[in-house]
Each structure stands twice: as C-alpha cells, then as structure tokens.
Design a protein around this motif. Structure first.
Motif, short mmCIF file in Angstrom:
data_model
loop_
_atom_site.label_atom_id
_atom_site.label_comp_id
_atom_site.label_asym_id
_atom_site.label_seq_id
_atom_site.Cartn_x
_atom_site.Cartn_y
_atom_site.Cartn_z
N ASN A 212 0.86 -1.19 0.00
CA ASN A 212 0.00 0.00 0.00
C ASN A 212 0.89 1.23 0.00
O ASN A 212 1.76 1.38 0.85
CB ASN A 212 -0.90 0.02 1.23
N TRP A 213 0.65 2.13 -0.95
CA TRP A 213 1.43 3.36 -1.04
C TRP A 213 0.93 4.36 -0.02
O TRP A 213 -0.27 4.62 0.07
CB TRP A 213 1.37 3.92 -2.45
N GLN A 214 1.84 4.96 0.73
CA GLN A 214 1.49 5.85 1.84
C GLN A 214 2.21 7.19 1.67
O GLN A 214 3.32 7.25 1.14
CB GLN A 214 1.86 5.19 3.17
N TYR A 215 1.55 8.23 2.13
CA TYR A 215 2.02 9.60 1.89
C TYR A 215 2.83 10.11 3.09
O TYR A 215 2.41 9.97 4.25
CB TYR A 215 0.81 10.51 1.67
N LEU A 216 3.97 10.70 2.80
CA LEU A 216 4.85 11.29 3.81
C LEU A 216 5.18 12.72 3.41
O LEU A 216 5.51 12.99 2.25
CB LEU A 216 6.15 10.49 3.92
N LYS A 217 5.08 13.64 4.39
CA LYS A 217 5.47 15.03 4.16
C LYS A 217 6.25 15.53 5.36
O LYS A 217 5.82 15.37 6.50
CB LYS A 217 4.24 15.93 3.96
N VAL A 218 7.42 16.13 5.10
CA VAL A 218 8.27 16.68 6.17
C VAL A 218 8.76 18.05 5.71
O VAL A 218 9.33 18.19 4.62
CB VAL A 218 9.47 15.77 6.47
N GLY A 219 8.56 19.06 6.56
CA GLY A 219 9.05 20.41 6.27
C GLY A 219 10.17 20.80 7.22
O GLY A 219 10.15 20.45 8.39
N VAL A 220 11.13 21.55 6.70
CA VAL A 220 12.30 22.00 7.47
C VAL A 220 12.62 23.44 7.08
O VAL A 220 12.53 23.81 5.91
CB VAL A 220 13.52 21.09 7.21
N ASP A 221 12.99 24.25 8.07
CA ASP A 221 13.47 25.61 7.83
C ASP A 221 14.99 25.59 7.82
O ASP A 221 15.63 25.26 8.83
CB ASP A 221 12.95 26.56 8.91
N LEU A 222 15.60 25.93 6.69
CA LEU A 222 17.06 25.91 6.56
C LEU A 222 17.74 26.97 7.42
O LEU A 222 18.92 26.85 7.73
CB LEU A 222 17.45 26.12 5.09
N ARG A 223 17.01 27.99 7.81
CA ARG A 223 17.64 29.09 8.54
C ARG A 223 18.07 28.67 9.93
O ARG A 223 19.14 29.07 10.40
CB ARG A 223 16.69 30.29 8.59
N ASP A 224 17.26 27.87 10.60
CA ASP A 224 17.65 27.41 11.94
C ASP A 224 17.64 25.89 12.07
O ASP A 224 17.76 25.35 13.17
CB ASP A 224 16.76 28.03 13.02
N MET A 225 17.49 25.20 10.94
CA MET A 225 17.50 23.73 10.90
C MET A 225 16.45 23.16 11.86
O MET A 225 16.74 22.34 12.72
CB MET A 225 18.89 23.19 11.24
N SER A 226 15.20 23.60 11.69
CA SER A 226 14.12 23.13 12.56
C SER A 226 13.01 22.53 11.71
O SER A 226 12.81 22.90 10.54
CB SER A 226 13.56 24.28 13.39
#
Length: 284
Positions: A212-226
């Motif tokens: 089963n194909w599953q959705y992943l999303k991850v966001g990161v701010d490069l300015r403070d690596m958060s």
C-alpha cells in the motif's frame, strides 16, 4: 474565478502539496534520477569506512515482483525505487540525492512510499520490518543540520508502531591519515526519541506480497534547521517538541542539501522500502 494552481494540469503533481517553487520531482519509471546509495567517508583505504556503512548497497529500479501476483508495479508507473537491507537483523540501507540550495528558507519533502519485509515465505511477517524513515543532511554557514524521522514498526520482535526523531549530536571520527576527512555516525541505532503523541497504526495489509502506497510530508526551515511540518497519511503531527541534530559547519559542505530514505530489518530477512515518487519544494 481564480485560476487553478499550475500543478492541477499534471496528475503526477496534483497528488502533492508543494510550496511555491518545485525543486525536485522524481518518478522512478523515468530512472533513478541521481538517487544513489551511501558510501561512508574514507581516505587512503576502504577499511577506514565506519562499520555502519560497510553493508550498505545501491538502490535499484523494481517492479515489486511477488510470487502470487507477478509484478506489482509502482503507484505511478511500472517502476519504483527499491531500497533493500541485507538479511541480517538490525541491518540498514538507504538511498539519497545530493544537491545544494541557493537560498535559505523553508523546504518540504513529500513522497509516496511502501515498506515491506521480503515476501520469502507464506507468513504475514509484520514483525520482520524494524523501521523506515527519512533524513536530510543540510549545511548553512551557521549550522550543519540532520533532520531524522523514522517509523519504528518493531524492535526485537515487539511491535511499536511509533514515530521517532533524533536530536542528540552524533559522534564523528577521523577516517584519514591526513585528518582532513571525517565521518559522522548519525545512522547508528542509539539516540532516537519518541515523537509526542507519535503512535500511529499504518496500513500493512493482509498478505506478505501486498503493498500500500502511503504519503509522507516533512518540512524544514534551513535558517535554523528546525522542523516546520510532519504528516503521514491523514495524521499531522505537532513538531514543536521535535528537535534536529545540529552542529558546527564542516569543511567543504557549504549549501549542502541532501535528502534520503532508509529502511531497517528486525530479523535475518531482507526488508524493503519502495519509493514511488518524490517532490521537494521550497518557499524561495
């Protein structure tokens, strides 16, 4: 009436929710598109490579063959990228794409993935997969940051079904006689922490050959690596309690933007992570 966003013109893009600028859109029916296995740092001799990296091998294109159904195929075409461990309990393998960024800002990684143990016997085998996840290796002039997330499916035969992150700074080792080349031990199994309210029941299905194909999303701010966002299927997690491994910049890595996926096995059987498609976007 407002015009539709440009992605609606392409069904391959419409299944994602990108930020303003698309940086990468890879579907693996078009090839590996620069995704490669991780070769641990070394100088002078391959024996200088840290032990965690030595069993790793290269990703491959796969139609996800099963004994009962033939070729499963990918979600978006005939081929997915397949990351396979060796058949050794605790073994890990990964694939990554090496890039650089041109502006500090927010980035967002999205993918459709499927994780399975090797269907080498007619049992469900759900306990044979230890974990799967994503990581980034990023560097600005201020920080080197390594966001890590994994879904801990099973540990030593006990089902966990829990998301985890890493923020403890990893050890590094000099792996050259000149002391110019170092290697970071960020992939060793210690240092994982539970994501707050991070337990999640995921779709595994009823047969060892089903996917089963599953959705992943991850966001990161490069300015403070958060972390700025984290979603898996219908669950959106609170990232305020999730840290990122962060350290002083290393030599020769300015503007580094590496993205990757990994899989671990919890038995002496191979485990697989199939990646159908990947989209990396930014707000710059």
């Amino acid at each position: 009436m407002q015009p539709y966003p440009h992605r609606f013109a392409d069904p391959q893009l419409d299944k994602f929710d990108p930020l303003g600028r698309i940086l990468v859109h890879d579907t693996f029916s078009a090839g590996l598109n620069g995704w490669i296995g991780l070769i641990g740092n070394y100088e002078d001799s391959l024996t200088k490579m840290l032990p965690v990296f030595r069993p790793m091998n290269q990703p491959m294109l796969s139609t996800a063959v099963g004994w009962d159904s033939g070729s499963h195929g990918a979600m978006s075409g005939p081929y997915a990228m397949k990351i396979a461990t060796r058949p050794i309990k605790g073994a890990m393998n990964l694939a990554l794409k090496r890039m650089t960024f041109r502006k500090l800002g927010r980035i967002q990684l999205e993918a459709y993935i499927a994780a399975k143990p090797e269907p080498s016997e007619a049992t469900l085998s759900i306990e044979d997969l230890r974990s799967f996840g994503m990581f980034m290796d990023l560097q600005s002039r201020q920080y080197r940051g390594l966001p890590h997330l994994r879904f801990l499916n099973c540990l030593d035969g006990e089902l966990k079904h829990t998301w985890q992150f890493k923020q403890q700074t990893a050890d590094d080792n000099v792996v050259s006689s000149s002391a110019r080349t170092r290697s970071l031990q960020h992939l060793y199994p210690h240092g994982w922490e539970d994501v707050p309210d991070g337990r999640q029941d995921t779709c595994y299905n009823e047969l060892p050959t089903k996917m089963n194909w599953q959705y992943l999303k991850v966001g990161v701010d490069l300015r403070d690596m958060s972390f700025t966002s984290f979603q898996f299927n219908d669950r959106e997690f609170d990232v305020s309690g999730m840290g990122v491994m962060r350290m002083e910049p290393w030599a020769n890595l300015d503007c580094m933007l590496n993205i990757g996926f990994f899989v671990e096995t919890d038995s002496d059987k191979r485990s697989f992570l199939f990646v159908d498609s990947v989209l990396l976007s930014g707000d710059f």
